[in-house]
Design a protein around this motif. Structure first.
Motif, PDB file in Angstrom:
ATOM      1  N   HIS A 297       0.838  -1.202   0.000  1.00  0.00           N
ATOM      2  CA  HIS A 297       0.000   0.000   0.000  1.00  0.00           C
ATOM      3  C   HIS A 297       0.871   1.250   0.000  1.00  0.00           C
ATOM      4  O   HIS A 297       2.043   1.222   0.390  1.00  0.00           O
ATOM      5  N   LEU A 298       0.270   2.344  -0.422  1.00  0.00           N
ATOM      6  CA  LEU A 298       0.930   3.645  -0.460  1.00  0.00           C
ATOM      7  C   LEU A 298       0.411   4.521   0.669  1.00  0.00           C
ATOM      8  O   LEU A 298      -0.717   4.334   1.146  1.00  0.00           O
ATOM      9  N   THR A 299       1.201   5.477   1.059  1.00  0.00           N
ATOM     10  CA  THR A 299       0.716   6.489   2.002  1.00  0.00           C
ATOM     11  C   THR A 299      -0.205   7.450   1.267  1.00  0.00           C
ATOM     12  O   THR A 299      -0.272   7.462   0.028  1.00  0.00           O
ATOM     13  N   ASP A 300      -0.910   8.266   2.026  1.00  0.00           N
ATOM     14  CA  ASP A 300      -1.785   9.289   1.448  1.00  0.00           C
ATOM     15  C   ASP A 300      -1.016  10.167   0.467  1.00  0.00           C
ATOM     16  O   ASP A 300      -1.427  10.368  -0.692  1.00  0.00           O
ATOM     17  N   ASN A 301       0.136  10.683   0.896  1.00  0.00           N
ATOM     18  CA  ASN A 301       0.921  11.592   0.049  1.00  0.00           C
ATOM     19  C   ASN A 301       1.473  10.892  -1.188  1.00  0.00           C
ATOM     20  O   ASN A 301       1.505  11.473  -2.281  1.00  0.00           O
ATOM     21  N   ASP A 302       1.913   9.640  -1.024  1.00  0.00           N
ATOM     22  CA  ASP A 302       2.482   8.931  -2.165  1.00  0.00           C
ATOM     23  C   ASP A 302       1.408   8.568  -3.195  1.00  0.00           C
ATOM     24  O   ASP A 302       1.663   8.590  -4.403  1.00  0.00           O
ATOM     25  N   ALA A 303       0.214   8.210  -2.718  1.00  0.00           N
ATOM     26  CA  ALA A 303      -0.889   7.932  -3.645  1.00  0.00           C
ATOM     27  C   ALA A 303      -1.252   9.192  -4.422  1.00  0.00           C
ATOM     28  O   ALA A 303      -1.477   9.157  -5.641  1.00  0.00           O
ATOM     29  N   ARG A 304      -1.290  10.290  -3.711  1.00  0.00           N
ATOM     30  CA  ARG A 304      -1.605  11.563  -4.357  1.00  0.00           C
ATOM     31  C   ARG A 304      -0.538  11.926  -5.396  1.00  0.00           C
ATOM     32  O   ARG A 304      -0.867  12.326  -6.523  1.00  0.00           O
ATOM     33  N   ALA A 305       0.728  11.756  -5.033  1.00  0.00           N
ATOM     34  CA  ALA A 305       1.815  12.105  -5.947  1.00  0.00           C
ATOM     35  C   ALA A 305       1.822  11.200  -7.172  1.00  0.00           C
ATOM     36  O   ALA A 305       2.089  11.656  -8.291  1.00  0.00           O
ATOM     37  N   LEU A 306       1.532   9.910  -6.978  1.00  0.00           N
ATOM     38  CA  LEU A 306       1.537   8.974  -8.099  1.00  0.00           C
ATOM     39  C   LEU A 306       0.480   9.346  -9.137  1.00  0.00           C
ATOM     40  O   LEU A 306       0.758   9.415 -10.341  1.00  0.00           O
ATOM     41  N   LEU A 307      -0.755   9.583  -8.686  1.00  0.00           N
ATOM     42  CA  LEU A 307      -1.808   9.932  -9.632  1.00  0.00           C
ATOM     43  C   LEU A 307      -1.570  11.317 -10.235  1.00  0.00           C
ATOM     44  O   LEU A 307      -1.822  11.532 -11.426  1.00  0.00           O
ATOM     45  N   ALA A 308      -1.060  12.245  -9.439  1.00  0.00           N
ATOM     46  CA  ALA A 308      -0.771  13.584  -9.962  1.00  0.00           C
ATOM     47  C   ALA A 308       0.275  13.511 -11.075  1.00  0.00           C
ATOM     48  O   ALA A 308       0.153  14.163 -12.121  1.00  0.00           O
ATOM     49  N   ASP A 309       1.321  12.694 -10.850  1.00  0.00           N
ATOM     50  CA  ASP A 309       2.359  12.534 -11.861  1.00  0.00           C
ATOM     51  C   ASP A 309       1.798  11.849 -13.100  1.00  0.00           C
ATOM     52  O   ASP A 309       2.114  12.218 -14.243  1.00  0.00           O
ATOM     53  N   ALA A 310       0.939  10.845 -12.893  1.00  0.00           N
ATOM     54  CA  ALA A 310       0.329  10.143 -14.025  1.00  0.00           C
ATOM     55  C   ALA A 310      -0.517  11.095 -14.863  1.00  0.00           C
ATOM     56  O   ALA A 310      -0.469  11.074 -16.103  1.00  0.00           O
ATOM     57  N   LEU A 311      -1.298  11.935 -14.212  1.00  0.00           N
ATOM     58  CA  LEU A 311      -2.141  12.885 -14.938  1.00  0.00           C
ATOM     59  C   LEU A 311      -1.298  13.939 -15.650  1.00  0.00           C
ATOM     60  O   LEU A 311      -1.645  14.389 -16.752  1.00  0.00           O
ATOM     61  N   ASN A 312      -0.196  14.327 -15.022  1.00  0.00           N
ATOM     62  CA  ASN A 312       0.693  15.301 -15.653  1.00  0.00           C
ATOM     63  C   ASN A 312       1.319  14.721 -16.920  1.00  0.00           C
ATOM     64  O   ASN A 312       1.382  15.399 -17.961  1.00  0.00           O
ATOM     65  N   ARG A 313       1.756  13.448 -16.855  1.00  0.00           N
ATOM     66  CA  ARG A 313       2.316  12.811 -18.037  1.00  0.00           C
ATOM     67  C   ARG A 313       1.252  12.633 -19.107  1.00  0.00           C
ATOM     68  O   ARG A 313       1.521  12.754 -20.312  1.00  0.00           O
ATOM     69  N   TYR A 314       0.036  12.341 -18.680  1.00  0.00           N
ATOM     70  CA  TYR A 314      -1.068  12.213 -19.625  1.00  0.00           C
ATOM     71  C   TYR A 314      -1.296  13.536 -20.362  1.00  0.00           C
ATOM     72  O   TYR A 314      -1.464  13.566 -21.578  1.00  0.00           O
ATOM     73  N   ARG A 315      -1.278  14.628 -19.619  1.00  0.00           N
ATOM     74  CA  ARG A 315      -1.489  15.946 -20.228  1.00  0.00           C
ATOM     75  C   ARG A 315      -0.346  16.299 -21.182  1.00  0.00           C
ATOM     76  O   ARG A 315      -0.581  16.871 -22.251  1.00  0.00           O
ATOM     77  N   GLN A 316       0.877  15.938 -20.825  1.00  0.00           N
ATOM     78  CA  GLN A 316       2.004  16.192 -21.711  1.00  0.00           C
ATOM     79  C   GLN A 316       1.853  15.436 -23.027  1.00  0.00           C
ATOM     80  O   GLN A 316       2.189  15.955 -24.094  1.00  0.00           O
ATOM     81  N   GLU A 317       1.352  14.213 -22.951  1.00  0.00           N
ATOM     82  CA  GLU A 317       1.203  13.391 -24.141  1.00  0.00           C
ATOM     83  C   GLU A 317       0.031  13.824 -25.008  1.00  0.00           C
ATOM     84  O   GLU A 317       0.120  13.829 -26.229  1.00  0.00           O
ATOM     85  N   HIS A 318      -1.094  14.182 -24.361  1.00  0.00           N
ATOM     86  CA  HIS A 318      -2.336  14.386 -25.105  1.00  0.00           C
ATOM     87  C   HIS A 318      -2.825  15.830 -25.123  1.00  0.00           C
ATOM     88  O   HIS A 318      -3.862  16.132 -25.708  1.00  0.00           O
ATOM     89  N   ARG A 319      -2.090  16.737 -24.453  1.00  0.00           N
ATOM     90  CA  ARG A 319      -2.391  18.173 -24.455  1.00  0.00           C
ATOM     91  C   ARG A 319      -3.698  18.525 -23.742  1.00  0.00           C
ATOM     92  O   ARG A 319      -4.228  19.616 -23.900  1.00  0.00           O
ATOM     93  N   HIS A 320      -4.235  17.610 -22.975  1.00  0.00           N
ATOM     94  CA  HIS A 320      -5.446  17.896 -22.203  1.00  0.00           C
ATOM     95  C   HIS A 320      -5.580  16.849 -21.109  1.00  0.00           C
ATOM     96  O   HIS A 320      -4.906  15.816 -21.129  1.00  0.00           O
ATOM     97  N   LEU A 321      -6.444  17.128 -20.148  1.00  0.00           N
ATOM     98  CA  LEU A 321      -6.730  16.164 -19.086  1.00  0.00           C
ATOM     99  C   LEU A 321      -8.048  15.455 -19.370  1.00  0.00           C
ATOM    100  O   LEU A 321      -8.933  16.022 -20.039  1.00  0.00           O
TER     101      LEU A 321
END
Length: 476
Positions: A297-321
């Motif tokens: 399991h992840l901590t609260d902060n690590d779960a938040r950081a993981l999804l935030a980073d994933a969404l950021n990479r998604y936006r970089q790839e596709h130019r939108h969220l």
């Protein structure tokens, strides 16, 4: 309890045409990007011994022409390969350039026989890495074919559950996987690699162990390899259809893996895909195995950081969220993880977040009053939360079950969801078809989780200080 049989989800091909089977769709309509940014030529590099390079090139040249399907009454299962040419099928062709061929001396590989297995893998990777570095300096190479050295020992089969790669693996003589280590090294270069065994292009080859491998028929091998090459070169073989009224969705698979010596739990990985099948890989923070359920399991902060980073990479790839995020996780959700994922979604103004947990197994099985297993697409709902989906099974379009073993269903638990079980199951069934290494309808896991173990095997050889490649093509 409720039993539902879902229709086989269609895929989208050239001109927006649809078909349920990847090979029939490409043969009839061409790849999904045929009218837009299609890959017309693929400049291929090759690394191997001179004889391997020559043999591989000869076989791939024969694949430019149509290849008959296996002689069988199951004509829809064994599909002829249309030839890899600009006039048919993928509407693309392979282009050879002597500057992109890097030879490894046979006598250098023969020396691997005298080394211990672990040392042999290390030495082989070093030999190939030198040539990959030289190739990286040549412009225009799209994909590099690696003729796997025949002298290497096979890595012992893992003893862990493939659906729970974080669990300890006990091997008496651990040997690194040549594929995983070389792919980790290749992360520093610009072209993805495709490792090919000699038995793929030379059916008469018998490995050093003396046992002839079981091979798919020639047309199926050509389909699978050329689909992978087309995708790795930047092409889009097929897509998931999307209606104009559908929310733009993003699928995130959260998995875990162990260190190279299997002693410690390393980190979490997010495998992020959109509805078109475009994928990126994001490495997260270290995880810990909880005492209450013996799962990572992840901590609260690590779960938040993981999804935030994933969404950021998604936006970089596709130019939108996306408007909707669906999380597929291989361990159960803790309150901290739920709060962390929610917080990341709210910060990014994501409208809908749905959380699904995929247990490694379930005791529930279904049986048909016939010789074949349940139909692919059979959904068995035990209650509002617990569900079992047969993503492998008998396929009416083929008229048979395409697998070799009794199919195990895919269990999933709805933790926090807004969609119906049927809708989520339809998505899972569709996501099992987004596999660029396989063109038959016999994938068990959605693409978000299918390569979890393989991605972990590669990333455990990438230093924590190094940022791994984001493109999914580098891991498949």
């Amino acid at each position: 309890m409720k039993l539902t049989v879902l229709d086989e989800p269609p895929l989208e091909f050239g001109g927006g045409a649809r078909h349920i089977d990847p090979r029939h769709g490409i043969a009839d309509y061409g790849p999904a990007d045929v009218t837009s940014s299609a890959v017309r030529t693929i400049r291929v590099g090759i690394v191997g011994t001179p004889s391997s390079i020559q043999g591989l090139r000869r076989w791939l040249d024969t694949c430019r022409q149509p290849i008959a399907g296996k002689d069988s009454r199951l004509g829809r299962l064994f599909v002829p390969f249309p030839g890899f040419d600009t006039s048919a099928g993928f509407r693309s062709t392979l282009e050879w350039d002597p500057r992109l061929e890097r030879q490894i001396r046979e006598r250098d590989l023969q020396r691997l026989k005298d080394l211990a297995p672990q040392a042999a893998v290390k030495a082989a990777v070093e030999l190939y890495a030198v040539e990959l570095e030289a190739l990286d300096e040549e412009p225009g190479c799209d994909v590099v074919l690696i003729a796997r050295p025949e002298q290497l020992p096979e890595r012992p089969a893992p003893q862990a559950d493939p659906d729970a790669p974080w669990k300890k693996i006990r091997l008496t003589d651990p040997v690194d996987d040549f594929r995983a280590v070389l792919k980790a090294v290749a992360m520093r270069y610009s072209s993805p690699i495709q490792i090919i065994r000699r038995s793929t292009w030379d059916p008469s080859f018998i490995p050093p162990g003396g046992e002839k491998p079981r091979l798919q028929d020639l047309a199926t091998r050509a389909w699978n390899l050329h689909t992978a090459l087309y995708y790795k070169a930047g092409g889009v073989p097929w897509r998931l259809p999307r209606a104009a009224t559908d929310l733009d969705s993003c699928y995130v698979g959260v998995t875990f893996y162990r260190s190279s010596d299997h002693a410690t739990l390393e980190t979490s990985v997010a495998q992020v895909f959109n509805q078109r099948g475009d994928g990126v890989i994001v490495r997260g923070a270290p995880a810990k195995v909880a005492r209450h359920d013996r799962q990572p399991h992840l901590t609260d902060n690590d779960a938040r950081a993981l999804l935030a980073d994933a969404l950021n990479r998604y936006r970089q790839e596709h130019r939108h969220l996306p408007a909707r995020v669906v999380l597929h996780k291989t361990s159960s959700y803790t309150t901290d993880e739920i709060n962390g994922f929610r917080a990341a979604a709210e910060t990014a103004d994501i409208d809908i977040v749905e959380l699904l947990w995929f247990p490694s197994r379930d005791s529930v099985r279904l049986f048909r009053a016939a010789a074949h297993p349940p139909l692919r697409g059979t959904l068995f709902s035990l209650d509002t939360r617990q569900h079992v989906l047969y993503t492998r099974g008998s396929v009416p379009f083929y008229g048979t079950y395409p697998g070799m073993y009794i199919p195990a269903p895919l269990p999933f638990r709805m933790i926090e969801t807004e969609s119906s079980p049927e809708y989520l199951a339809e998505e899972l069934l569709a996501l099992t078809k987004m596999n660029w290494n396989q063109t038959q309808l016999d994938g068990r896991q959605p693409i978000t989780l299918r390569t979890a173990d393989r991605v972990g095997q590669i990333l455990r050889h990438v230093s924590p200080q190094d940022r791994p490649q984001g493109r999914y093509a580098f891991y498949m």
